[in-house]
Design an enzyme around this catalytic site. Structure first.
Site, PDB file in Angstrom:
ATOM      1  N   ARG A 274      70.466  40.625  52.716  1.00  0.00           N
ATOM      2  CA  ARG A 274      69.967  41.976  52.437  1.00  0.00           C
ATOM      3  C   ARG A 274      70.502  42.947  53.475  1.00  0.00           C
ATOM      4  NH1 ARG A 274      64.016  44.718  51.628  1.00  0.00           N
ATOM      5  NH2 ARG A 274      64.821  46.822  51.683  1.00  0.00           N
TER       6      ARG A 274
ATOM      7  N   ARG B 143      67.346  47.514  46.255  1.00  0.00           N
ATOM      8  CA  ARG B 143      67.567  46.404  47.165  1.00  0.00           C
ATOM      9  C   ARG B 143      67.776  45.117  46.381  1.00  0.00           C
ATOM     10  NH1 ARG B 143      62.901  49.240  48.078  1.00  0.00           N
ATOM     11  NH2 ARG B 143      60.986  48.289  47.405  1.00  0.00           N
TER      12      ARG B 143
ATOM     13  N   ASP C  41      63.554  41.746  48.439  1.00  0.00           N
ATOM     14  CA  ASP C  41      62.458  42.389  49.156  1.00  0.00           C
ATOM     15  C   ASP C  41      61.311  41.402  49.259  1.00  0.00           C
ATOM     16  OD1 ASP C  41      61.009  44.463  50.435  1.00  0.00           O
ATOM     17  OD2 ASP C  41      60.059  44.988  48.543  1.00  0.00           O
TER      18      ASP C  41
ATOM     19  N   ASP D 122      57.618  40.698  50.932  1.00  0.00           N
ATOM     20  CA  ASP D 122      56.480  41.321  51.594  1.00  0.00           C
ATOM     21  C   ASP D 122      55.457  40.244  51.934  1.00  0.00           C
ATOM     22  OD1 ASP D 122      57.393  43.952  51.398  1.00  0.00           O
ATOM     23  OD2 ASP D 122      56.491  44.234  49.430  1.00  0.00           O
TER      24      ASP D 122
END
Length: 79
Positions: A9, A18, A21, A23
């Site tokens: 990334r 993107r 990702d 989280d």
């Protein structure tokens, strides 16, 4: 962030497209608010696409620092 970087990334435009990702939403009963990490994830109560699957597998899971469960957050969102 290290996993994202290891998988290629590249961070460009904030909030932009993107390729990956990740989280971190929760980590046990941890409550943190540092420049590198905020737990629970600050947007968790606002994201149905996260709360709905979590409620399906762990509806009674407490969200640290809130006094609420995943199902409580989802119910508040649906009101």
């Amino acid at each position: 962030l290290g996993i994202e970087a290891a998988l290629g990334r590249v961070r460009g435009v904030p909030k932009g497209p993107r390729t990956l990702d990740l989280d971190l939403l929760l980590h046990g009963d941890a409550v943190r608010n540092t420049p590198e990490l905020t737990l629970p994830h600050p947007q968790l109560p606002l994201r149905a696409f996260v709360l709905e699957p979590l409620a399906a597998i762990a509806p009674a899971l407490p969200v640290p620092g809130t006094g609420l469960t995943i199902m409580d957050l989802l119910a508040k969102m649906r009101r």
